[in-house]
Scaffold this motif. Structure first.
Motif, short mmCIF file in Angstrom:
data_model
loop_
_atom_site.label_atom_id
_atom_site.label_comp_id
_atom_site.label_asym_id
_atom_site.label_seq_id
_atom_site.Cartn_x
_atom_site.Cartn_y
_atom_site.Cartn_z
N GLY A 5 33.92 -73.59 -7.06
CA GLY A 5 33.37 -74.69 -6.30
C GLY A 5 34.27 -75.15 -5.18
N ILE A 6 34.09 -76.42 -4.80
CA ILE A 6 34.81 -76.96 -3.65
C ILE A 6 36.31 -76.97 -3.88
CG2 ILE A 6 34.63 -79.37 -4.42
CD1 ILE A 6 34.16 -78.16 -0.81
N ARG A 7 36.75 -77.20 -5.11
CA ARG A 7 38.19 -77.23 -5.39
C ARG A 7 38.82 -75.86 -5.13
NH1 ARG A 7 41.64 -76.63 -10.04
NH2 ARG A 7 39.83 -75.89 -11.22
N GLY A 8 38.16 -74.80 -5.57
CA GLY A 8 38.68 -73.47 -5.35
C GLY A 8 38.72 -73.11 -3.88
N VAL A 9 37.69 -73.52 -3.14
CA VAL A 9 37.67 -73.24 -1.70
C VAL A 9 38.81 -73.96 -1.00
CG1 VAL A 9 36.35 -73.58 0.42
CG2 VAL A 9 35.20 -72.75 -1.62
N LEU A 10 38.99 -75.23 -1.30
CA LEU A 10 40.05 -76.00 -0.64
C LEU A 10 41.43 -75.44 -0.98
CD1 LEU A 10 38.70 -79.63 -1.08
CD2 LEU A 10 38.65 -78.23 0.98
N ARG A 11 41.62 -75.05 -2.24
CA ARG A 11 42.91 -74.48 -2.63
C ARG A 11 43.17 -73.19 -1.86
NH1 ARG A 11 45.67 -70.82 -5.31
NH2 ARG A 11 47.36 -71.38 -6.75
N HIS A 12 42.15 -72.34 -1.76
CA HIS A 12 42.31 -71.07 -1.06
C HIS A 12 42.62 -71.29 0.42
CE1 HIS A 12 41.67 -66.95 0.24
NE2 HIS A 12 40.80 -67.39 1.12
N ARG A 13 41.93 -72.26 1.05
CA ARG A 13 42.16 -72.50 2.48
C ARG A 13 43.57 -73.06 2.71
NH1 ARG A 13 36.58 -72.86 4.32
NH2 ARG A 13 35.63 -71.16 3.11
#
Length: 416
Positions: free
Chosen positions: A249-257
């Motif tokens: 979800g959004i947490r994984g996307v933000l961490r990756h970015r």
């Protein structure tokens, strides 16, 4: 004569048309209206799209007419280094228009690169305000001057932000500041990344200090709230696309970015990372800077600044007023993430009508997706060639690191 108040009303009206999709009292409608309110003032003191990548994609020529969404105008002025014929800079936000016009007026009056670097690079000297009053203000249009000399809630004129590190203000600047405060509260100071002396050390510092923050209960809760990301300029529709992009979800996307920003490029060459972790550009003669602030581009940007014209407008409405086959390059940033299918079709209808053969369109998407197929009719989109391999290559080079994908479309030349 248009007043500053009228510009603010026009900003709110344009954002309402672009963002509002649901009934005012619904949950989605409330979120949309909260976003509009947050986005009605200065949002981006610095744009977060890499203009070096843009210029590599656009391959600008002296005859080109560029139509570009302005945002913080780092892109607009940087494009001048590539010598396009003219640039139409478009933005719904009146504060962004005022910032762009301030930059143009400043370049016209500044005699050397050191003045530019002090004003827009360091952006935290009282002499900047004095220079504005004596040299810039008398040559600024009335609406932009009214904006910079208007007073905020603290009673100070807005131009005083350039005496207090301009990049700490605006919606994005305050969002980054809140992120630093949150990080320190949770035991992590993001400035630790600036101690890295190599990319290997960047990886170690990220894994040790930044990555664990995403497992904190408070952070898990915050990122589930769409309003928590308004400071990044992410409207509700774009939040949904991000939340669906990835396994966590959004947490994984933000961490990756954030990981890519921290570890994907040498921090000594990435001014986006310097802004994120240090809240300003690195001082010194060898510092990484946007192209328009680099010493080697000063003379070209100053000489060509009169090729830029600013327009407070939606980009589709602006294109409707342009002649057929009158534009060569289009820079849409991530604006299409805000749009529904009807909006996209209207925009690409006007792009296709106004494009000369050989025209290029670039844009970014929050999620890693093509976005347009199936949403824009084939009769329109089929006239364009999507440069998939080149898009992927350039996307990997984008130092801002916050987008899922970069996209390049080209209108083929006519066959004689």
């Amino acid at each position: 004569m248009q007043t500053a108040r009228a510009v603010r009303r026009e900003t709110a009206s344009g954002l309402t048309s672009a963002v509002h999709r649901n009934k005012p009292l619904s949950k989605a409608g409330v979120l949309e209206r909260m976003f509009t309110l947050a986005f009605s003032g200065l949002v981006y003191p610095q744009i977060w799209e890499d203009p070096v990548v843009d210029m590599a994609a656009l391959q600008l020529k002296p005859s080109d007419h560029v139509v570009a969404i302005a945002s913080g105008s780092c892109n607009i002025l940087s494009y001048l280094a590539d010598d396009p014929g003219r640039i139409s800079a478009i933005d719904l936000n009146g504060a962004h228009i005022a910032l762009g016009k301030l930059k143009l007026a400043a370049f016209a009056r500044m005699q050397g690169h050191d003045e530019v670097l002090r004003f827009f690079g360091q952006a935290q000297s009282r002499s900047n305000v004095a220079f504005y009053d004596s040299e810039i203000a008398p040559h600024l249009d009335p609406v932009s001057r009214a904006y910079w000399e208007g007073r905020g809630l603290n009673g100070r004129r807005r131009i005083n932000l350039f005496a207090r590190n301009f990049y700490r203000y605006g919606l994005l600047g305050r969002f980054i500041g809140a992120g630093h405060l949150l990080g320190r509260t949770l035991g992590c100071d993001p400035r630790i990344m600036l101690k890295a002396r190599s990319m290997d050390e960047q990886r170690v510092l990220f894994d040790r200090h930044l990555a664990p923050v995403f497992d904190k209960r408070l952070v898990r809760w915050l990122v589930r709230q769409p309003a928590s990301l308004y400071g990044l300029g992410i409207p509700p529709a774009q939040y949904k696309a991000l939340a669906a992009d990835g396994d966590d979800g959004i947490r994984g996307v933000l961490r990756h970015r954030l990981e890519r920003l921290a570890c994907g490029f040498d921090l000594k060459t990435n001014y986006f990372a310097r802004q994120a972790f240090g809240r300003g550009y690195e001082p010194g003669p060898d510092a990484a800077l946007p192209p328009y602030l680099q010493r080697g581009n000063f003379a070209a940007v100053k000489a060509r600044a009169d090729r830029v014209a600013y327009h407070q407008s939606a980009i589709t409405a602006f294109l409707e007023r342009q002649p057929a086959e009158s534009c060569d390059a289009y820079v849409l940033l991530d604006a299409q993430d805000w749009m529904n299918d009807a909006d996209l079709t209207a925009l690409w209808s006007q792009i296709t009508r106004t494009a000369r053969p050989g025209a290029r369109v670039i844009f970014r998407t929050a999620a890693d997706e093509r976005l347009l197929p199936g949403r824009v009719p084939d009769a329109i989109l089929g006239q364009w060639h999507y440069q998939e391999a080149r898009s992927r290559e350039l996307g990997a080079q984008d130092r801002s690191s916050i987008y899922g994908a970069f996209h390049l479309y080209v209108l083929p030349e006519r066959v004689a």
